[in-house]
Design an enzyme around this catalytic site. Sequence first.
Site, short mmCIF file in Angstrom:
data_model
loop_
_atom_site.label_atom_id
_atom_site.label_comp_id
_atom_site.label_asym_id
_atom_site.label_seq_id
_atom_site.Cartn_x
_atom_site.Cartn_y
_atom_site.Cartn_z
N LYS A 106 58.93 42.79 43.29
CA LYS A 106 57.74 43.63 43.32
C LYS A 106 57.03 43.43 44.65
CE LYS A 106 53.13 44.32 41.67
NZ LYS A 106 51.96 43.67 41.05
N GLY A 167 42.43 43.27 38.43
CA GLY A 167 41.56 42.36 37.71
C GLY A 167 40.21 42.93 37.31
N ALA A 193 47.67 47.26 37.52
CA ALA A 193 46.31 46.86 37.89
C ALA A 193 45.24 47.72 37.22
CB ALA A 193 46.09 46.88 39.40
N GLY A 194 44.22 47.04 36.71
CA GLY A 194 43.04 47.72 36.20
C GLY A 194 42.93 47.83 34.70
N ASN A 215 48.27 41.43 33.89
CA ASN A 215 48.13 39.98 33.83
C ASN A 215 46.73 39.58 33.36
OD1 ASN A 215 48.57 37.22 36.21
ND2 ASN A 215 48.38 37.21 34.02
N THR A 216 45.71 39.94 34.17
CA THR A 216 44.36 39.48 33.87
C THR A 216 43.87 39.93 32.50
OG1 THR A 216 43.86 39.57 36.24
CG2 THR A 216 41.99 39.45 34.74
#
Length: 264
Positions: A106, A167, A193-194, A215-216
Amino acid sequence: MSQNTKDGMLTIAGKSYNSRLLVGSGKYRDLQQTREATDAAGAEIITVAIRRVNIGQDPNTPSLLDVLPPSQYTILPNTAGCYTAKDAIYTLQLARELLNGHKLVKLEVLGNEKTLFPHMPETLIAAEALVRDGFDVMVYCSDDPIQAKLLEEIGCVAVMPLASLIGSGMGILNPWNLSLIIEQASVPVLVDAGVGTASDAAIAMELGCDGILMNTAIAGAQDPVRMARAMRLAVEAGREAFLAGRIPKRFAASPSSPMAGRPA
């Protein structure tokens, strides 16, 4: 379109996966929680920040591969923390050595530390060099349909537009651009993301995304393992809803029961 109209497995660089939820490996309390959340998510692809997570660079500290072995999971090295094409290329070449010639990676090249927004000129340079070097490149990018198409034409095996800032948990801020990217793509499109909660994941899949990387949203939850399970169910539900085909939105009511044959 890529696989968006097909009811089947997610296929990236010729390999098929049952799960359309990809997860990160950072920010957890410890490696054991990382494994528990990964399993609860049903994820088969786990992304690893080479600059932050040990997968063999440091023989004196525990390795992520001890709890998430490559024999059971597809490890996806990423270039988190890289701000130039040169650094990103070097980082993934190191990952290839550490993982015995592993090709699937990635790519992300960031613009600055405040927004972590992708630096698209550097991303394009790195993508071209990595594809030429034999890597199978999944690429984090802006939600710009033109840039996404350029990355596909370079030879990236998947494009990964952000839904909102990394995040941030803000969810999908521009569904229209995301829909344009999906409509034109012939490679998988994964939101990266987001995403903040399960409803964000479901919406992304209802739009027709092939998958989601997060992830977050999981690791930062009060109960990461439970949130991982929720995200798995949301991705599955969103995909089913997309394939089922939602009813059109109307400005008038439509009765659930048939009106024909009723007395006037």
